[in-house]
Design an enzyme around this catalytic site. Sequence first.
Site, PDB file in Angstrom:
ATOM      1  N   PHE A   1     -14.139  -1.391  16.403  1.00 18.98           N
ATOM      2  CA  PHE A   1     -14.567  -1.102  17.776  1.00 18.98           C
ATOM      3  C   PHE A   1     -16.092  -0.924  17.860  1.00 18.98           C
ATOM      4  O   PHE A   1     -16.729  -1.394  18.803  1.00 18.98           O
ATOM      5  CB  PHE A   1     -13.869   0.168  18.300  1.00 18.98           C
ATOM      6  CG  PHE A   1     -12.415  -0.040  18.682  1.00 18.98           C
ATOM      7  CD1 PHE A   1     -11.747  -1.227  18.412  1.00 18.98           C
ATOM      8  CD2 PHE A   1     -11.709   0.985  19.328  1.00 18.98           C
ATOM      9  CE1 PHE A   1     -10.404  -1.412  18.759  1.00 18.98           C
ATOM     10  CE2 PHE A   1     -10.365   0.811  19.690  1.00 18.98           C
ATOM     11  CZ  PHE A   1      -9.724  -0.384  19.397  1.00 18.98           C
TER      12      PHE A   1
ATOM     13  N   ARG B   1      -3.665   7.849  16.753  1.00 22.36           N
ATOM     14  CA  ARG B   1      -4.219   8.172  15.448  1.00 22.36           C
ATOM     15  C   ARG B   1      -5.030   9.462  15.607  1.00 22.36           C
ATOM     16  O   ARG B   1      -5.392   9.859  16.708  1.00 22.36           O
ATOM     17  CB  ARG B   1      -5.158   7.064  14.934  1.00 22.36           C
ATOM     18  CG  ARG B   1      -4.465   5.745  14.569  1.00 22.36           C
ATOM     19  CD  ARG B   1      -3.496   5.870  13.410  1.00 22.36           C
ATOM     20  NE  ARG B   1      -2.949   4.575  12.999  1.00 22.36           N
ATOM     21  CZ  ARG B   1      -1.851   4.015  13.514  1.00 22.36           C
ATOM     22  NH1 ARG B   1      -1.184   4.617  14.485  1.00 22.36           N
ATOM     23  NH2 ARG B   1      -1.415   2.867  13.065  1.00 22.36           N
TER      24      ARG B   1
ATOM     25  N   TYR C   1       0.837  -1.204   0.000  1.00 23.49           N
ATOM     26  CA  TYR C   1       0.000   0.000   0.000  1.00 23.49           C
ATOM     27  C   TYR C   1       0.874   1.257   0.000  1.00 23.49           C
ATOM     28  O   TYR C   1       0.691   2.140  -0.834  1.00 23.49           O
ATOM     29  CB  TYR C   1      -0.898  -0.022   1.232  1.00 23.49           C
ATOM     30  CG  TYR C   1      -1.907   1.095   1.310  1.00 23.49           C
ATOM     31  CD1 TYR C   1      -2.904   1.232   0.337  1.00 23.49           C
ATOM     32  CD2 TYR C   1      -1.891   2.001   2.365  1.00 23.49           C
ATOM     33  CE1 TYR C   1      -3.845   2.246   0.427  1.00 23.49           C
ATOM     34  CE2 TYR C   1      -2.830   3.011   2.459  1.00 23.49           C
ATOM     35  CZ  TYR C   1      -3.805   3.134   1.493  1.00 23.49           C
ATOM     36  OH  TYR C   1      -4.740   4.145   1.582  1.00 23.49           O
TER      37      TYR C   1
ATOM     38  N   VAL D   1      -9.979   0.554  12.698  1.00 22.92           N
ATOM     39  CA  VAL D   1     -10.255   0.690  14.122  1.00 22.92           C
ATOM     40  C   VAL D   1     -11.683   1.173  14.414  1.00 22.92           C
ATOM     41  O   VAL D   1     -12.333   0.642  15.323  1.00 22.92           O
ATOM     42  CB  VAL D   1      -9.172   1.560  14.815  1.00 22.92           C
ATOM     43  CG1 VAL D   1      -9.229   3.016  14.374  1.00 22.92           C
ATOM     44  CG2 VAL D   1      -9.257   1.442  16.316  1.00 22.92           C
TER      45      VAL D   1
HETATM   46  N1  UDP Z   1      -6.394  -1.305  15.930  1.00 20.05           N
HETATM   47  C1  UDP Z   1      -6.696  -1.953  17.122  1.00 20.05           C
HETATM   48  N2  UDP Z   1      -7.719  -2.883  17.135  1.00 20.05           N
HETATM   49  C2  UDP Z   1      -8.450  -3.173  16.015  1.00 20.05           C
HETATM   50  C3  UDP Z   1      -8.145  -2.497  14.797  1.00 20.05           C
HETATM   51  C4  UDP Z   1      -7.097  -1.580  14.789  1.00 20.05           C
HETATM   52  O1  UDP Z   1      -6.065  -1.706  18.163  1.00 20.05           O
HETATM   53  O2  UDP Z   1      -9.367  -4.015  16.093  1.00 20.05           O
HETATM   54  C5  UDP Z   1      -5.294  -0.321  15.915  1.00 20.05           C
HETATM   55  C6  UDP Z   1      -4.225  -0.613  14.872  1.00 20.05           C
HETATM   56  O3  UDP Z   1      -3.236  -1.482  15.386  1.00 20.05           O
HETATM   57  C7  UDP Z   1      -3.683   0.780  14.605  1.00 20.05           C
HETATM   58  C8  UDP Z   1      -4.897   1.692  14.789  1.00 20.05           C
HETATM   59  O4  UDP Z   1      -5.833   0.927  15.562  1.00 20.05           O
HETATM   60  O5  UDP Z   1      -2.689   1.133  15.537  1.00 20.05           O
HETATM   61  C9  UDP Z   1      -5.538   2.129  13.500  1.00 20.05           C
HETATM   62  O6  UDP Z   1      -5.698   0.995  12.699  1.00 20.05           O
HETATM   63  P1  UDP Z   1      -6.488   1.019  11.314  1.00 20.05           P
HETATM   64  O7  UDP Z   1      -6.521  -0.396  10.827  1.00 20.05           O
HETATM   65  O8  UDP Z   1      -7.785   1.719  11.451  1.00 20.05           O
HETATM   66  O9  UDP Z   1      -5.622   1.895  10.299  1.00 20.05           O
HETATM   67  P2  UDP Z   1      -4.107   2.386  10.185  1.00 20.05           P
HETATM   68  O10 UDP Z   1      -4.111   3.751  10.769  1.00 20.05           O
HETATM   69  O11 UDP Z   1      -3.210   1.455  10.953  1.00 20.05           O
HETATM   70  O12 UDP Z   1      -3.853   2.353   8.732  1.00 20.05           O
END
Ligand code: UDP
Length: 319
Positions: free
Chosen positions: A197, A217, A151, A193
């Site tokens: 959630f 984030r 990506y 996330v």
């Molecule tokens: N994350 C988490 N639990 C989940 C999904 C994501 O703790 O069920 C964390 C993930 O490890 C990251 C952040 O949330 O640090 C954002 O993840 P996302 O997949 O939304 O996108 P990213 O910003 O990593 O591209």
Amino acid sequence: MSDLPSNPRALVSGAAGFLGSHMCDRLLAEGFSVIAMDNFITGSERNIAHLDAHPAFRFIRQDITEPINVGPVTHVINMASPASPKDYLEHPIETLDVGSLGTRQMLEVAAKYEAKFLTTSTSECYGDPHVHPQVETYWGNVNPVGPRSCYDESKRYSEALTMAYHRARGVRTSIARIFNTYGPKMKLNDGRVVPAFLDQALRGLPITIFGDGSQTRSCCYVSDLIDGLYRLLLSTEVYPTNVGNPVEITIREFAEVIMKLMGTNAGVIYQPLPEDDPKQRQPDITKARTILGWEPKVGLDEGLRHTVEYFRNLQTANG
Ligand code: UDP
């Protein structure tokens, strides 16, 4: 900002995706006719079903890595790509192809019709950043062979290709670097996330925090994000512009916000942190504020309320 031509006609790739479908709505509301393209690798017909009967909307099911024949357009908006880590890990080759071959086909359309070109890049260009908050002049810290590289490098290549078409072929181009965004039309199971959630909270399950949850984030509500992209489309800015919400929180805090909002207390469970998961992320939006007069307006609580309402309605509709 530039004036719109009298009959603006936009080609939008990734039109059935989360952000692409919102972009189609905005363009139609602004008086554009829209040619929408998607191959549904991660997008959903449901996201654009409400536009089926719109007289200014036409949908073409196509993989944009194939040559594109749509006739004259005034704007080309390149939004096609798997975008959630779960999706691009599942489709790494398609992700590399769409950012490279797909972006090239879209740029060819823009060059042929002298159309304005906007490509949607990503904060992942900064990788696991050593500069905080991330400003556009930072070149990033990307692992070129890690699981996210399909990506990150695809998007970095798409930026390089866009600049090459600008420099060598004189195409009017803009590059948006999109930070984490959420809102209605996300897939509940896309692994990101916010939907992860919310889905867990709606089902009364514990929330899965990856790592210790200290990573940060900054989440932008979709209407703000689309407004930033639209302004950038009408601008003459060539170099990358961050579009995102600078309010930064840890993932652990984020889980607490969701549990409070949903009135659930099933608790949290900790799971391993995915490889190369960036430790911190916050956009510096000084540039967008200055050149686009843009900044986010929707706070996290309000944005999440709209998103929960959407997911609840989906659950009801699906029985
Ligand atoms: N994350 C988490 N639990 C989940 C999904 C994501 O703790 O069920 C964390 C993930 O490890 C990251 C952040 O949330 O640090 C954002 O993840 P996302 O997949 O939304 O996108 P990213 O910003 O990593 O591209």
